[in-house]
Design a protein around this motif. Structure first.
Motif, PDB file in Angstrom:
ATOM      1  N   PRO A   1      55.330  12.025  28.581  1.00 21.77           N
ATOM      2  CA  PRO A   1      55.338  10.951  27.576  1.00 21.77           C
ATOM      3  C   PRO A   1      54.332   9.840  27.882  1.00 21.77           C
ATOM      4  N   LEU A   2      54.121   9.548  29.188  1.00 25.60           N
ATOM      5  CA  LEU A   2      53.120   8.540  29.545  1.00 25.60           C
ATOM      6  C   LEU A   2      51.725   9.003  29.168  1.00 25.60           C
ATOM      7  N   TRP A   3      51.400  10.258  29.436  1.00 24.54           N
ATOM      8  CA  TRP A   3      50.057  10.760  29.111  1.00 24.54           C
ATOM      9  C   TRP A   3      49.850  10.870  27.603  1.00 24.54           C
ATOM     10  N   ALA A   4      50.953  11.034  26.868  1.00 26.18           N
ATOM     11  CA  ALA A   4      50.847  10.990  25.399  1.00 26.18           C
ATOM     12  C   ALA A   4      50.393   9.601  24.958  1.00 26.18           C
ATOM     13  N   ILE A   5      50.941   8.548  25.615  1.00 27.32           N
ATOM     14  CA  ILE A   5      50.523   7.177  25.296  1.00 27.32           C
ATOM     15  C   ILE A   5      49.075   6.957  25.726  1.00 27.32           C
ATOM     16  N   VAL A   6      48.703   7.487  26.893  1.00 26.14           N
ATOM     17  CA  VAL A   6      47.322   7.340  27.391  1.00 26.14           C
ATOM     18  C   VAL A   6      46.322   7.875  26.369  1.00 26.14           C
ATOM     19  N   VAL A   7      46.578   9.087  25.878  1.00 29.40           N
ATOM     20  CA  VAL A   7      45.650   9.714  24.918  1.00 29.40           C
ATOM     21  C   VAL A   7      45.609   8.919  23.617  1.00 29.40           C
ATOM     22  N   ALA A   8      46.779   8.487  23.139  1.00 35.71           N
ATOM     23  CA  ALA A   8      46.820   7.711  21.891  1.00 35.71           C
ATOM     24  C   ALA A   8      46.081   6.382  22.059  1.00 35.71           C
ATOM     25  N   HIS A   9      46.312   5.707  23.187  1.00 35.86           N
ATOM     26  CA  HIS A   9      45.684   4.409  23.448  1.00 35.86           C
ATOM     27  C   HIS A   9      44.162   4.552  23.556  1.00 35.86           C
ATOM     28  N   PHE A  10      43.715   5.581  24.277  1.00 33.76           N
ATOM     29  CA  PHE A  10      42.275   5.856  24.406  1.00 33.76           C
ATOM     30  C   PHE A  10      41.661   6.110  23.034  1.00 33.76           C
ATOM     31  N   SER A  11      42.315   6.956  22.247  1.00 31.99           N
ATOM     32  CA  SER A  11      41.785   7.348  20.935  1.00 31.99           C
ATOM     33  C   SER A  11      41.719   6.152  19.988  1.00 31.99           C
ATOM     34  N   TYR A  12      42.788   5.362  19.972  1.00 31.53           N
ATOM     35  CA  TYR A  12      42.828   4.179  19.099  1.00 31.53           C
ATOM     36  C   TYR A  12      41.704   3.208  19.469  1.00 31.53           C
ATOM     37  N   ASN A  13      41.531   2.976  20.773  1.00 30.19           N
ATOM     38  CA  ASN A  13      40.524   2.006  21.206  1.00 30.19           C
ATOM     39  C   ASN A  13      39.096   2.481  20.986  1.00 30.19           C
ATOM     40  N   TRP A  14      38.902   3.794  20.906  1.00 30.53           N
ATOM     41  CA  TRP A  14      37.558   4.295  20.605  1.00 30.53           C
ATOM     42  C   TRP A  14      37.086   3.742  19.256  1.00 30.53           C
ATOM     43  N   THR A  15      37.935   3.870  18.266  1.00 31.60           N
ATOM     44  CA  THR A  15      37.613   3.339  16.943  1.00 31.60           C
ATOM     45  C   THR A  15      37.569   1.815  16.957  1.00 31.60           C
ATOM     46  N   PHE A  16      38.558   1.184  17.618  1.00 27.20           N
ATOM     47  CA  PHE A  16      38.656  -0.276  17.634  1.00 27.20           C
ATOM     48  C   PHE A  16      37.403  -0.905  18.248  1.00 27.20           C
ATOM     49  N   TYR A  17      37.008  -0.431  19.429  1.00 20.00           N
ATOM     50  CA  TYR A  17      35.868  -1.041  20.114  1.00 20.00           C
ATOM     51  C   TYR A  17      34.541  -0.696  19.443  1.00 20.00           C
ATOM     52  N   THR A  18      34.454   0.511  18.880  1.00 24.31           N
ATOM     53  CA  THR A  18      33.225   0.880  18.168  1.00 24.31           C
ATOM     54  C   THR A  18      33.010  -0.064  16.986  1.00 24.31           C
ATOM     55  N   LEU A  19      34.088  -0.321  16.224  1.00 25.60           N
ATOM     56  CA  LEU A  19      33.969  -1.228  15.082  1.00 25.60           C
ATOM     57  C   LEU A  19      33.783  -2.678  15.524  1.00 25.60           C
ATOM     58  N   LEU A  20      34.530  -3.093  16.552  1.00 29.22           N
ATOM     59  CA  LEU A  20      34.442  -4.476  17.022  1.00 29.22           C
ATOM     60  C   LEU A  20      33.009  -4.806  17.446  1.00 29.22           C
ATOM     61  N   THR A  21      32.364  -3.841  18.108  1.00 27.27           N
ATOM     62  CA  THR A  21      31.014  -4.073  18.620  1.00 27.27           C
ATOM     63  C   THR A  21      29.941  -3.851  17.565  1.00 27.27           C
TER      64      THR A  21
END
Length: 503
Positions: free
Chosen positions: A298-318
Motif C-alpha cells: 500500500p505504501l508503494w501504491a502511494i509512492v507511484v501515485a504521488h510520483f505520477s501526480y507530481n510529474w504533471t504538477f511540476y511540469t505545468l508549474l514550471t
C-alpha cells in the motif's frame, strides 16, 4: 454523529470488511463498534485553529518557493534573454504587446537560459534530501518545532537572496538549495502532527484546509511578486515574503502545540474526543519498523501515485507560463494572471473535496478505501484527459486556457485521495511515510521540466502534444496502480499489538 472505535480486530487482507459503516446505528453492537465522544464543535476548536495556521504556513512556504520565478524576469538583462527567444510562430499574436514603463532600479545580471534553469532547479536538490530525515525527526520530537524552524530558515535565507545574487550564480544556487533543505521537512512534519490531531472522520477536511495554503500561496504570490517588481524593484519581493515568513513563525510558536495533551487552551471535551477517536490507531513502539514499511505494498501504491501526480504538477508549474507565452503568445500581463488561474481552481477544489470526502464517509457510510480510490481517480484521470485535450485544440486560446485550468483544478481531488492515505495506513508513522513518498515525488520536479524542454527543441504544437501525452500517461499509470494496491486500514506493522485495524 461521532466516530467509533472498532472492537474486535479484523483480518487486514479481507477488503470486504472495510465496507462496514462507520457510524452508530441500530446494529452497531453486532458490527463490533464501541461508541465514543460525539464530534466536538468546529468553531474556535484547537484542531481547526491548527488547520488555519498551517494553511497560512503553507501559503508562506509556496510564496517563498515561487517568488524567484517571477523576480528572475527582472533580475536578468533582457538582451541576454533575447538570444534564447524560442517563441513559436504557429499561433498568431493573441494581443498586441503592451509597452509599459516601470521601476528599473534593481541590478541586472547576465544569466542565460541554462544558468536560470540551474538557479530555479537548485531548490529541489536541497528539498529532496530532508524528506525522510524530516519525517523521522518529527516522529521522535514532534512536528511543531521542525515545521516552524523549516519555514523560518527558508524565510531568513530568502532575505539574503539579493546579497547572494551579487556574490554570483554559485552563491545563489547554494542559497536556494539551503531553502530547499528547510522546506523539505515541512510536509512530513505536518503529517506527523496530524497523526495526533486529526480524528479519522475529519482527516480529509483538516488536511485539505492546511495544505490548500500551498495552492493559494502560488495564486497570490505570482501576481503580487510582479506588482512589487513593477512598483519597487525585484529585491523587495524577497524582503516582503521573508518578513511575512518570520511573522508567521512567531504566531506558530505562540499558538500551536504538538499534541492535544500539551495544548494549553484546548477544551477537555475536544481533547477527549480527539484522543478517543485515535485510541486504537496509534502505536506505542519506540523503534520504527523500517523493513515492514519498505515491504508495504500500500505504501508503494502511494509512492507511484504521488510520483505520477507530481510529474504533471511540476511540469505545468514550471512550463505553463512558457507555453502561454511561446505557443499561445499571450502578453506578459495576461500570462501572469492566466498562469495563476489554474492554481486558484486547484485551491478551491481541495477545500471542497475535503468536505465532500468526509461527508461520504460520515453520511453515506463509504469506506475509507472507497473514498481514497474515488478521489484519486478523479484527481489523476481527470487532469490527464483535459491535459491531452489542451494539446490537441491548436491555437484556440480560450479552450486551451479552459482545459489547462480544468486539468489543474481537478488535480485538487487528489488531496483527499492518495495524498493523505499515509494517515489511513500508518498514522503513527505518517510523517516518515510522507517523507518516503515525497522523496520520490520530488524527482519529477528535477527531471520533468528538463525532459519537457528536450522534447520541444523547435517549440511546435506537435512537440507540446507529446509532452502533455507523456504526463497524462504517467498520471493514468499512477491512478491504476493506486486503485489496485491501495488500502484504507491501519496496517498490522503500524500497531504495537500487530493487529490490523480499519477506520
Amino acid at each position: 454523529m461521532g466516530p467509533l472505535v472498532r472492537g474486535p480486530a479484523v483480518n487486514e487482507e479481507d477488503e470486504s470488511t472495510d465496507n462496514t459503516p462507520l457510524l452508530p446505528g441500530v446494529r452497531q453492537a453486532e458490527a463490533g463498534f464501541l461508541p465514543i465522544f460525539p464530534s466536538a464543535p468546529v468553531c474556535c476548536s484547537a484542531r481547526y485553529n491548527l488547520a488555519v495556521l498551517a494553511f497560512f504556513g503553507f501559503f508562506v512556504l509556496y510564496a517563498l518557493r515561487v517568488n524567484l520565478s517571477v523576480a528572475l524576469v527582472d533580475m536578468v538583462d533582457s538582451n541576454t534573454s533575447l538570444v534564447d527567444n524560442r517563441t513559436s510562430k504557429e499561433c498568431t499574436e493573441h494581443s498586441a504587446p503592451i509597452k509599459v514603463l516601470h521601476n528599473h532600479t534593481g541590478k541586472k545580471y547576465q544569466w542565460d537560459a541554462e544558468t536560470q534553469g540551474w538557479i530555479l532547479g537548485s531548490f529541489f536538490y536541497g528539498y529532496i534530501i530532508t524528506q525522510i530525515p524530516g519525517g523521522y525527526i518529527a516522529s521522535k520530537v514532534g512536528g511543531k518545532l521542525l515545521l516552524g524552524f523549516g519555514i523560518l530558515g527558508t524565510a531568513v535565507f530568502t532575505l539574503f537572496t539579493p546579497i547572494a545574487a551579487d556574490l554570483g550564480v554559485l552563491a545563489l544556487v547554494v542559497l536556494r538549495a539551503l531553502e530547499g533543505l528547510g522546506e523539505g521537512v515541512t510536509f512530513p512534519a505536518m503529517h506527523a502532527m496530524w497523526s495526533s490531531w486529526a480524528p479519522p472522520l475529519e482527516r480529509s477536511k483538516l488536511l485539505t484546509i492546511s495544505y490548500a495554503g500551498a495552492q493559494l500561496g502560488t495564486v497570490i504570490s505570482l501576481p503580487l511578486s510582479g506588482i512589487i517588481c513593477y512598483y519597487l524593484n525585484w529585491t523587495y519581493v524577497f524582503y516582503f515574503f521573508g518578513i511575512v515568513g518570520i511573522v508567521w513563525f512567531i504566531l506558530w510558536m505562540w499558538i500551536v502545540s504538538d499534541t492535544p495533551e500539551t495544548h494549553k487552551t484546548i477544551s477537555h471535551y475536544e481533547k477527549e474526543y480527539i484522543l478517543s477517536s485515535l485510541k486504537n490507531q496509534l502505536s506505542s513502539q519506540k523503534s520504527v519498523p523500517w523493513i515492514p514499511i519498505l515491504k508495504s505494498l500500500p505504501l508503494w501504491a502511494i509512492v507511484v501515485a504521488h510520483f505520477s501526480y507530481n510529474w504533471t504538477f511540476y511540469t505545468l508549474l514550471t512550463l505553463l507560463p512558457t507555453y502561454m507565452k511561446e505557443i499561445l503568445r499571450f502578453n506578459v500581463q495576461e500570462n501572469g494572471f492566466l498562469s495563476a488561474l489554474p492554481y486558484f481552481g486547484c485551491w478551491l477544489c481541495m477545500i471542497l473535496s475535503g468536505q465532500a470526502a468526509d461527508n461520504l464517509r460520515v453520511k453515506w457510510n463509504f469506506s475509507t478505501l472507497s473514498v481514497r480510490r474515488i478521489f484519486t481517480l478523479i484527481g489523476m484521470a481527470g487532469p490527464a484527459v483535459f491535459l491531452v485535450a489542451a494539446g490537441f485544440i491548436g491555437c484556440d486560446y480560450s479552450l486551451a486556457v479552459a482545459f489547462l485550468t480544468i486539468s489543474t483544478t481537478l488535480g485538487g481531488f487528489g488531496s483527499s485521495g492518495f495524498s493523505i492515505n499515509h494517515l489511513d495506513i500508518a498514522p503513527s508513522y505518517a510523517g516518515i511515510l510522507l517523507g518516503i513518498t515525497n522523496t520520490f515525488a520530488t524527482i519529477p520536479g528535477m527531471v520533468g521540466p528538463i525532459i519537457a524542454k528536450s522534447l520541444t527543441p523547435e517549440n511546435t504544437i506537435r512537440e507540446w502534444q507529446i509532452v502533455f501525452c507523456i504526463a497524462a500517461a504517467i498520471n493514468m499509470f499512477g491512478a491504476l496502480l493506486f486503485m489496485l494496491f491501495a488500502k484504507g486500514e491501519v496496517q498490522s506493522w503500524a500497531l504495537s499489538d500487530h493487529h490490523g485495524h480499519r477506520n
